[in-house]
Design a protein around this motif. Structure first.
Motif, mmCIF file in Angstrom:
data_model
loop_
_atom_site.group_PDB
_atom_site.id
_atom_site.type_symbol
_atom_site.label_atom_id
_atom_site.label_comp_id
_atom_site.label_asym_id
_atom_site.label_seq_id
_atom_site.Cartn_x
_atom_site.Cartn_y
_atom_site.Cartn_z
ATOM 1 N N GLY A 127 67.471 24.528 -8.128
ATOM 2 C CA GLY A 127 67.989 24.590 -6.766
ATOM 3 C C GLY A 127 66.982 24.238 -5.707
ATOM 4 N N GLY A 128 65.701 24.225 -6.062
ATOM 5 C CA GLY A 128 64.680 23.768 -5.130
ATOM 6 C C GLY A 128 63.924 24.873 -4.421
ATOM 7 N N LEU A 129 62.767 24.503 -3.898
ATOM 8 C CA LEU A 129 61.878 25.443 -3.221
ATOM 9 C C LEU A 129 62.524 26.051 -1.988
ATOM 10 C CD1 LEU A 129 59.059 26.735 -2.806
ATOM 11 C CD2 LEU A 129 58.398 24.646 -1.589
ATOM 12 N N VAL A 130 63.173 25.226 -1.186
ATOM 13 C CA VAL A 130 63.747 25.722 0.070
ATOM 14 C C VAL A 130 64.801 26.790 -0.206
ATOM 15 C CG1 VAL A 130 65.075 25.098 2.118
ATOM 16 C CG2 VAL A 130 63.228 23.603 1.323
ATOM 17 N N ALA A 131 65.695 26.506 -1.129
ATOM 18 C CA ALA A 131 66.750 27.479 -1.452
ATOM 19 C C ALA A 131 66.155 28.777 -1.971
ATOM 20 C CB ALA A 131 67.715 26.880 -2.465
ATOM 21 N N LEU A 132 65.107 28.661 -2.783
ATOM 22 C CA LEU A 132 64.482 29.867 -3.315
ATOM 23 C C LEU A 132 63.880 30.708 -2.202
ATOM 24 C CD1 LEU A 132 63.461 31.646 -5.632
ATOM 25 C CD2 LEU A 132 61.437 30.180 -5.765
ATOM 26 N N VAL A 133 63.103 30.096 -1.335
ATOM 27 C CA VAL A 133 62.452 30.858 -0.268
ATOM 28 C C VAL A 133 63.492 31.486 0.661
ATOM 29 C CG1 VAL A 133 60.921 30.708 1.735
ATOM 30 C CG2 VAL A 133 60.330 29.492 -0.374
ATOM 31 N N TRP A 134 64.515 30.720 1.037
ATOM 32 C CA TRP A 134 65.530 31.253 1.950
ATOM 33 C C TRP A 134 66.399 32.327 1.297
ATOM 34 C CZ3 TRP A 134 66.577 31.060 7.071
ATOM 35 C CH2 TRP A 134 65.796 30.185 7.840
ATOM 36 N N SER A 135 66.428 32.377 -0.020
ATOM 37 C CA SER A 135 67.229 33.408 -0.686
ATOM 38 C C SER A 135 66.683 34.805 -0.431
ATOM 39 C CB SER A 135 67.309 33.138 -2.190
ATOM 40 O OG SER A 135 66.073 33.394 -2.844
ATOM 41 N N PHE A 136 65.468 34.881 0.109
ATOM 42 C CA PHE A 136 64.864 36.179 0.411
ATOM 43 C C PHE A 136 65.009 36.552 1.888
ATOM 44 C CE2 PHE A 136 63.061 34.999 -3.612
ATOM 45 C CZ PHE A 136 63.041 36.200 -4.299
ATOM 46 N N GLN A 137 65.878 35.863 2.602
ATOM 47 C CA GLN A 137 66.156 36.249 3.990
ATOM 48 C C GLN A 137 66.751 37.656 4.007
ATOM 49 O OE1 GLN A 137 68.820 33.645 6.097
ATOM 50 N NE2 GLN A 137 69.026 35.023 7.857
ATOM 51 N N PRO A 138 66.192 38.554 4.813
ATOM 52 C CA PRO A 138 66.708 39.928 4.831
ATOM 53 C C PRO A 138 67.999 40.031 5.643
ATOM 54 C CG PRO A 138 64.928 39.708 6.401
ATOM 55 C CD PRO A 138 65.004 38.392 5.664
ATOM 56 N N ASP A 139 68.626 41.187 5.579
ATOM 57 C CA ASP A 139 69.864 41.421 6.331
ATOM 58 C C ASP A 139 69.592 41.658 7.809
ATOM 59 O OD1 ASP A 139 71.425 41.202 4.026
ATOM 60 O OD2 ASP A 139 71.206 43.331 3.562
ATOM 61 N N THR A 140 68.399 42.135 8.120
ATOM 62 C CA THR A 140 68.032 42.413 9.511
ATOM 63 C C THR A 140 66.647 41.846 9.784
ATOM 64 O OG1 THR A 140 67.060 44.560 8.950
ATOM 65 C CG2 THR A 140 69.400 44.541 9.567
ATOM 66 N N THR A 141 66.322 41.713 11.055
ATOM 67 C CA THR A 141 65.014 41.205 11.445
ATOM 68 C C THR A 141 64.358 42.192 12.394
ATOM 69 O OG1 THR A 141 63.865 39.176 12.169
ATOM 70 C CG2 THR A 141 65.736 39.912 13.510
ATOM 71 N N PRO A 142 63.038 42.226 12.454
ATOM 72 C CA PRO A 142 62.369 43.163 13.368
ATOM 73 C C PRO A 142 62.752 42.920 14.826
ATOM 74 C CG PRO A 142 60.819 42.323 11.752
ATOM 75 C CD PRO A 142 62.066 41.506 11.596
ATOM 76 N N MET A 143 62.609 43.942 15.616
ATOM 77 C CA MET A 143 62.878 43.872 17.054
ATOM 78 C C MET A 143 61.633 44.346 17.807
ATOM 79 S SD MET A 143 66.095 42.838 17.149
ATOM 80 C CE MET A 143 66.916 43.357 18.654
ATOM 81 N N PRO A 144 60.538 43.622 17.706
ATOM 82 C CA PRO A 144 59.260 44.123 18.245
ATOM 83 C C PRO A 144 59.112 43.933 19.756
ATOM 84 C CG PRO A 144 58.934 41.968 17.275
ATOM 85 C CD PRO A 144 60.371 42.328 17.019
#
Length: 205
Positions: A127-144
């Motif tokens: 599936g490729g490097l990009v798909a692998l890395v993006w598969s670890f996108q979390p459900d939420t992101t920090p709000m700093p």
């Protein structure tokens, strides 16, 4: 370039152009340009993701400004981060790179870049490097609101690090991978009062 009394919040300063940026993105024209146009924007192509992984690895122990100042030399030395070309590098190429004063001459990192190119090619069947890395996108992101509110790693960056290592990558520790996730839009750690918050389109402001 100084903070003003009406700075919108701790952690950012209002620059002379009227835009609020974090301190790190205000100290040097290269850093400002990178922050304004690239940092935190989604990366969706193989060569661009491979470049970011390699440069994050070379950055370990150094400042990102050092990398930016040498970036064009890196691109020339590594054939614009074409993984097929880098994967074909031989011992003579390593020797050439170790004589190139335009880049960071660290042999372990040079060899890692070549190994990571080969690992990138192997991932094409999965599936490729990009798909692998993006598969670890979390459900939420920090709000700093301040720099101190920004994590340096996460459960997702740890998991990504482990998977990439199993796939043959190196210099991909969890802190380095969190920096990659920030730089490529997978998480949004722009400060809430920065004018760039939400600019990637991946996360709501």
């Amino acid at each position: 370039m100084m903070a003003t009394e009406n700075s919108p919040g701790a952690g950012v300063i209002v620059c002379e152009d009227g835009f609020a940026r974090p301190l790190w993105a205000s100290a040097d024209p290269l850093l400002r340009g990178y922050y304004d146009t690239e940092w935190g924007m989604p990366v969706r192509t193989e060569s661009a993701m491979y470049e970011r992984i390699v440069l994050e690895g070379f950055q370990a122990g150094l400042s990102w400004l050092t990398i930016l100042r040498k970036r064009e030399a890196f691109r020339a030395a590594f054939h614009h981060f074409d993984p097929e070309r880098v994967a074909s590098f031989t011992a003579s190429d390593i020797k050439r790179l170790m004589l190139d004063s335009g880049i960071i001459r660290n042999q372990r990192k040079v060899v890692s870049a070549i190994n990571n190119a080969n690992a990138t090619l192997r991932l094409r069947d999965e599936g490729g490097l990009v798909a692998l890395v993006w598969s670890f996108q979390p459900d939420t992101t920090p709000m700093p609101r301040t720099h101190d509110d920004i994590p340096t790693s996460s459960a997702e960056s740890l998991a990504l690090s482990k998977v990439l290592r199993k796939k043959g990558f190196s210099f991909v520790g969890p802190v380095t991978m969190y920096a990659l996730m920030e730089a490529t839009g997978i998480v949004d750690t722009h400060l809430l009062d920065s004018y760039r918050r939400g600019s990637s389109g991946v996360w709501l402001r």
